[in-house]
Design an enzyme around this catalytic site. Structure first.
Site, mmCIF file in Angstrom:
data_model
loop_
_atom_site.group_PDB
_atom_site.id
_atom_site.type_symbol
_atom_site.label_atom_id
_atom_site.label_comp_id
_atom_site.label_asym_id
_atom_site.label_seq_id
_atom_site.Cartn_x
_atom_site.Cartn_y
_atom_site.Cartn_z
ATOM 1 N N ASP A 1 49.820 69.524 -77.130
ATOM 2 C CA ASP A 1 49.685 68.153 -76.605
ATOM 3 C C ASP A 1 48.552 67.444 -77.332
ATOM 4 O OD1 ASP A 1 50.424 66.029 -74.916
ATOM 5 O OD2 ASP A 1 48.893 66.557 -73.451
ATOM 6 N N ASP B 1 41.267 70.476 -73.617
ATOM 7 C CA ASP B 1 42.524 70.386 -72.857
ATOM 8 C C ASP B 1 43.578 71.310 -73.437
ATOM 9 O OD1 ASP B 1 41.358 68.522 -71.229
ATOM 10 O OD2 ASP B 1 42.214 66.797 -72.251
#
Length: 322
Positions: A251, A268
């Site tokens: 991502d 993340d």
């Protein structure tokens, strides 16, 4: 209690009365104890976490330095060795929540201070995954491919998105991020050090200054041409390191890259993808590259510099798929 209040009661002797009184007192203490953060059947990690909170609630002595809790280091899964010198491992340390750094769909990130009483301590980022507020994690279907749990009962709960299943998914995301950070940090990837995981909370090295100001995201910056080129080369080096370990971020964008002291740092990572085991691994890898290159193109970096097709071929080869 007055004499006539218990003359006609069901108690035959003093021992019955005192047993009943003890049960009532325990129930009253239970009513004052912290409530579960989630409804429904609790996971083992959540049950253990709640037990510790209730134990602290029964302690009348205030915590040192106005802290919110004792350190959770002793109960947590701990970060990889060798640990940085700044990691506080003493069980006499305390944790203080200093506020929210970021809110997200699956987790909130808080600023946390961990210190020994009377010392300054260190700042940490506390990423806390949530479950009840959301019917499902918006990204979990593709990313969790190959991450099935062993017990069919738990798999059914996760697939059905029951409350218990969502609790399991939240813990699985936290465990996945902690494992990914530990693995990537160990081989030198530009990621923050993962301090510990306790249930759905992951404590991570805080990237920012001593006053609690977080390092900016790449998306917030408007680099000069020379700095833009340097940051792209750092991004390529990070992609190559990950591909060499057979993984992709999954991502990646300018929103989950921080620039800390001139260095690009990847954050993340709960959805890190095994490009070999996951049937869509190469698709995720290609999307990472194209998303990131698109941001650099929009800031003026030439497509000749990014050379996306050549880069993808090199990354595929580095992952052992070329």
């Amino acid at each position: 209690m007055r004499q006539h209040d218990y003359e006609d009661s069901d108690f035959d002797d003093d021992s019955d009365f005192h047993d009943r009184l003890a049960r009532l007192q325990r129930r009253a203490r239970s009513d004052r104890a912290p409530a579960p953060a989630r409804r429904g059947r609790l996971t083992e990690d959540e049950r253990a976490r709640l037990a510790l909170l209730r134990e602290d609630a029964y302690t009348e002595t205030a915590l040192p330095d106005g802290a919110d809790r004792w350190t959770t280091w002793g109960e947590a899964e701990q970060g990889p060795l060798p640990r940085p010198d700044w990691v506080i491992t003493e069980l006499g340390a305390v944790d203080t929540d200093l506020g929210v750094l970021k809110t997200g769909k699956e987790a909130d990130v808080h600023l946390l201070r961990r210190n020994l009483p009377g010392t300054d301590g260190v700042l940490l980022a506390a990423k806390r995954y949530r479950s009840d507020e959301h019917k499902l994690f918006h990204r979990d279907a593709g990313y969790l491919e190959g991450r099935r749990m062993r017990r069919s009962r738990e798999n059914r709960a996760m697939a059905g998105r029951t409350t218990f299943g969502r609790n399991l998914i939240a813990e699985q995301w936290a465990a996945a991020e902690f494992a990914a950070l530990s693995r990537l940090w160990a081989f030198g990837a530009p990621v923050p050090y993962p301090v510990q995981r306790n249930g759905t909370e992951v404590l991570i090295e805080f990237l920012g200054d001593g006053d609690g100001a977080a390092a900016p995201r790449l998306a917030q910056l408007r680099p000069e041409p020379g700095e833009l080129t340097e940051l792209w080369h750092q991004a390529v080096a990070a992609l190559e390191l990950l591909a060499g370990e057979g993984v992709a971020h999954g991502d990646l964008s300018a929103y989950n890259l921080l620039v800390h002291e001139g260095r690009l740092m990847v954050i993340d990572l709960p959805q890190v993808v095994d490009v070999v085991a996951n049937p869509r691994g190469l698709e995720f890898l290609a999307r990472d590259v194209r998303n990131l290159a698109g941001w650099f193109h929009a800031r003026g970096l030439s497509e000749q510099v990014t050379a996306i097709d050549e880069l993808l071929a090199e990354l595929t080869k580095a992952a052992g798929l070329g």
